[in-house]
Design an enzyme around this catalytic site. Structure first.
Site, PDB file in Angstrom:
ATOM      1  N   ASP A 197      17.137   6.468 -25.015  1.00 25.30           N
ATOM      2  CA  ASP A 197      18.348   6.444 -25.818  1.00 25.30           C
ATOM      3  C   ASP A 197      18.526   5.025 -26.346  1.00 25.30           C
ATOM      4  OD1 ASP A 197      21.092   7.102 -26.827  1.00 25.30           O
ATOM      5  OD2 ASP A 197      20.793   8.873 -25.572  1.00 25.30           O
ATOM      6  N   HIS A 279      19.350   8.057 -31.757  1.00 25.00           N
ATOM      7  CA  HIS A 279      19.315   7.499 -30.387  1.00 25.00           C
ATOM      8  C   HIS A 279      18.028   6.705 -30.185  1.00 25.00           C
ATOM      9  CE1 HIS A 279      22.929   9.588 -28.929  1.00 25.00           C
ATOM     10  NE2 HIS A 279      22.545  10.591 -29.705  1.00 25.00           N
ATOM     11  N   GLU A 349      23.232  13.876 -33.146  1.00 27.28           N
ATOM     12  CA  GLU A 349      23.993  12.688 -33.518  1.00 27.28           C
ATOM     13  C   GLU A 349      23.175  11.683 -34.319  1.00 27.28           C
ATOM     14  OE1 GLU A 349      27.169  12.734 -29.804  1.00 27.28           O
ATOM     15  OE2 GLU A 349      25.363  11.506 -29.621  1.00 27.28           O
ATOM     16  N   TYR A 440      29.956  19.904 -19.645  1.00 27.54           N
ATOM     17  CA  TYR A 440      29.828  18.446 -19.681  1.00 27.54           C
ATOM     18  C   TYR A 440      30.520  17.850 -18.454  1.00 27.54           C
ATOM     19  CZ  TYR A 440      27.419  17.534 -24.059  1.00 27.54           C
ATOM     20  OH  TYR A 440      26.454  17.434 -25.034  1.00 27.54           O
ATOM     21  N   PHE A 441      29.707  17.482 -17.477  1.00 27.72           N
ATOM     22  CA  PHE A 441      30.239  17.009 -16.207  1.00 27.72           C
ATOM     23  C   PHE A 441      30.581  15.517 -16.241  1.00 27.72           C
ATOM     24  CE2 PHE A 441      28.229  20.527 -13.339  1.00 27.72           C
ATOM     25  CZ  PHE A 441      28.915  21.481 -14.069  1.00 27.72           C
ATOM     26  N   ASP A 442      30.477  14.897 -17.413  1.00 31.64           N
ATOM     27  CA  ASP A 442      30.995  13.538 -17.570  1.00 31.64           C
ATOM     28  C   ASP A 442      32.475  13.553 -17.946  1.00 31.64           C
ATOM     29  OD1 ASP A 442      30.177  14.726 -19.957  1.00 31.64           O
ATOM     30  OD2 ASP A 442      29.753  12.827 -20.952  1.00 31.64           O
ATOM     31  N   THR A 492      25.622   9.522 -18.387  1.00 28.99           N
ATOM     32  CA  THR A 492      25.962   8.533 -17.356  1.00 28.99           C
ATOM     33  C   THR A 492      26.577   7.234 -17.883  1.00 28.99           C
ATOM     34  OG1 THR A 492      23.678   7.705 -17.362  1.00 28.99           O
ATOM     35  CG2 THR A 492      24.239   9.428 -15.747  1.00 28.99           C
ATOM     36  N   GLU A 493      27.160   7.255 -19.081  1.00 27.15           N
ATOM     37  CA  GLU A 493      27.827   6.034 -19.543  1.00 27.15           C
ATOM     38  C   GLU A 493      28.806   5.504 -18.495  1.00 27.15           C
ATOM     39  OE1 GLU A 493      27.072   8.199 -23.544  1.00 27.15           O
ATOM     40  OE2 GLU A 493      27.295   8.686 -21.428  1.00 27.15           O
TER      41      GLU A 493
END
Length: 558
Positions: A197, A279, A349, A440-442, A492-493
């Site tokens: 990324d 990305h 994106e 989306y688990f973030d 994971t941001e």
């Protein structure tokens, strides 16, 4: 169910009560029996052929907690405690991953058509035992009971997975293996690894060493929430706050092969993702000739470095033949490591500003007879699709690959909702549902964020995950077979370490496991909560930093 006060060998048995069995995901057919089976030092495993490896895995796993060896024999034994594991290729009614588990007082039998089915049956047997079997150290007493039961079980969907982003924050080999164990525990069978990324390139490519000597490291990382996307024209990186701490890392090819083998033993396939055409900043930082150097778009001050910020970036790969050759070289090395049929190429994106404002890209589009930048992305993905198909693989990408026309052999991962999945399935393409509103688990796990760690601003509760239906209502029934399943996304941001990944993953991963394994008619959220209370004890034994959940259906729907 009857219980005796003492085990046959004189030790006090460790029992699992029938009301506390708590199998997750819930089996599709379960019938209680009478009595109990004792697993102890006298127990013998029986298996031959391909079943022997599955029996050895299960016996070894149990031996670590039991403190004594559990032998695996190929012929019948006179023991009063036998676990037989058998493959019956003719018994195909449960599909390739189903199994039948029968527990009687003197014998436990697991039968399946394939090794994968046997493995899943073994996972169910483990969950019928006390949660302490998941501990790494031997415990006392060394006699366990299993309630007599018959379970006939098979998964609803073939694709039951999770995406793990190791680019925004690098995660160790040891943790990736632990995560694979958690997937196997929940009968999930796909680990989608997001390997590159803007913020980092995480896999060794021998032909292009600067991808990891340069692209795997950033000098510092954004502190707090990203307030702007770097693709915004008024984005000013100098106004952001950074931690001043270098971050990076990558997996050598040998390390990644070891991870693939570790997953194979647990019947988890790893699907690698190499992002393109967007990305791309870490790759372009390593090899600037891969980027768009003649664009007039104003955001250039961060384009030559591995990014230290989150959000959508403007940096794209160019569309030259040299860049296509680079990407195909990368995919060639990736395919040598990963045997999975599916190779993910991202496709999401990809902000087209650089392409639109680049004279060389516009000239390339005219040369190819392409109408607009969406058509160029379609051409770009189509080139990769042809290449992967020639090598016996299938391209899969995020649903933006539909824009400009979907590549002939591609599968789609539908993340922006259901529309992309419906459109792809109706065109005859396979689909993995990854709807951000359910997977989306973030996202935050509760609307009450006062005690929650920093996360993306949306909310995704346990109840919302559990009530997800992967087959869209808008999809005509004749196309439903193209919905392969669903998977969780762990971007994971805002997950700087493995403990935070565990906290954001569980217990929501357990809910999605049940969505993808258990028939919809057999699901019940209240029952799931009761089973989850037992399941948490397993996670405690495995030292998993799950989010504690005081289960209340009404509250959890908030």
């Amino acid at each position: 169910m009857k219980h005796t006060d003492q085990a046959p060998n004189g030790r006090n048995p460790v029992r699992t009560s029938p009301t506390a069995v708590g199998i997750v995901p819930k089996p599709n057919h379960i019938t209680d029996g009478e009595g109990e089976f004792h697993l102890n030092a006298a127990t013998v495993f029986i298996a031959t052929g391909d079943a022997h490896a599955e029996a050895s895995y299960l016996a070894d796993y149990l031996s670590h907690a039991a403190g004594f060896p559990l032998p695996v024999h190929e012929t019948e034994d006179a023991s009063d405690s036998i676990v037989e594991m058998r493959i019956d290729p003719s018994d195909t009614r449960r599909g390739s991953e189903g199994y039948r588990l029968t527990v009687t007082p003197r014998r436990t039998e697991i039968v399946a058509a394939t090794p994968a089915g046997l493995f899943h049956g073994g996972q169910t047997l483990l969950q019928l035992l006390p949660p302490t079997v998941y501990g790494a150290s031997p415990i006392e007493p060394q006699d366990w009971t299993v309630p007599c039961v018959e379970i006939d079980d098979s998964p609803r969907f073939a694709w039951r997975g999770a995406m793990l982003d190791v680019t925004r924050h690098f995660l160790s080999v040891e943790f990736v293996k632990k995560f694979i164990d958690l997937l196997a525990l929940h009968k999930m069978n796909v680990l989608h690894l997001h390997l590159n990324d803007d913020q980092g390139w995480r896999i060794e490519i021998k032909k292009y060493p600067k991808l990891t000597t340069i692209g795997a490291y950033r000098p510092e990382t954004l502190v707090g929430r990203a307030m702007q996307d770097p693709s915004d024209r008024d984005f000013d990186p100098c106004q952001q706050e950074f931690d001043g701490v270098p971050h990076g890392g990558f997996y050598t090819q040998d390390e990644m092969r070891a991870i693939v083998e570790y997953a194979r033993v647990r019947h988890v396939q790893i699907v690698p993702e190499i992002e393109m055409p967007g990305h791309a900043q870490a790759a372009v930082a390593a090899y600037p000739e891969l980027g768009v150097s003649d664009h007039t778009e104003g955001v250039t001050c961060i384009a030559t470095d591995v990014s230290q910020v989150w959000g959508i970036h403007p940096t794209l790969f160019n569309a030259s033949e040299e860049t296509f050759a680079f990407l195909q070289d990368v995919l060639t090395e990736v395919m040598e490591i990963f045997p999975s049929r599916d190779i993910h190429v991202g496709g999401d994106e990809a902000v087209k500003t650089q392409w639109r404002e680049s004279p060389s890209i516009q000239a390339r589009m005219r040369e190819l007879g392409l109408e607009d930048e969406h058509a160029l992305q379609s051409y770009f993905i189509g080139r990769m699709d042809t290449f992967l198909t020639q090598h016996g693989r299938r391209l899969i990408g995020w649903d933006e690959i539909l824009e400009g026309g979907l590549a002939q052999n591609a599968a789609v991962m539908s993340w922006r909702g259901e529309a992309g999945g419906v459109a792809a399935a109706e065109k005859g393409h396979d689909v993995v549902m990854a709807d951000h509103k359910h997977t989306y688990f973030d996202y935050y796990q509760s609307e009450d964020r006062s005690s929650e760690p920093l996360a993306f601003s949306n909310t995704l509760t346990l109840a919302t995950v559990y009530h997800y239906e992967p087959i869209p209502e808008a999809l005509a029934p004749e196309f439903a077979h193209h919905i392969l399943g669903a998977q969780a996304q762990l971007w994971t941001e805002y997950m700087p370490d493995s403990k935070q990944v565990e906290y954001m993953a569980l217990p929501r991963l357990a809910a999605l496991a049940e969505v993808t394994w258990t028939d919809a008619a057999h699901k019940d959220f209240t029952d799931f909560g009761e089973r989850l209370s037992v399941h948490f004890r397993r996670l405690d034994a495995l030292h998993v930093n799950y989010r504690p959940t005081h289960f209340d259906e009404r509250k959890d729907r908030v």
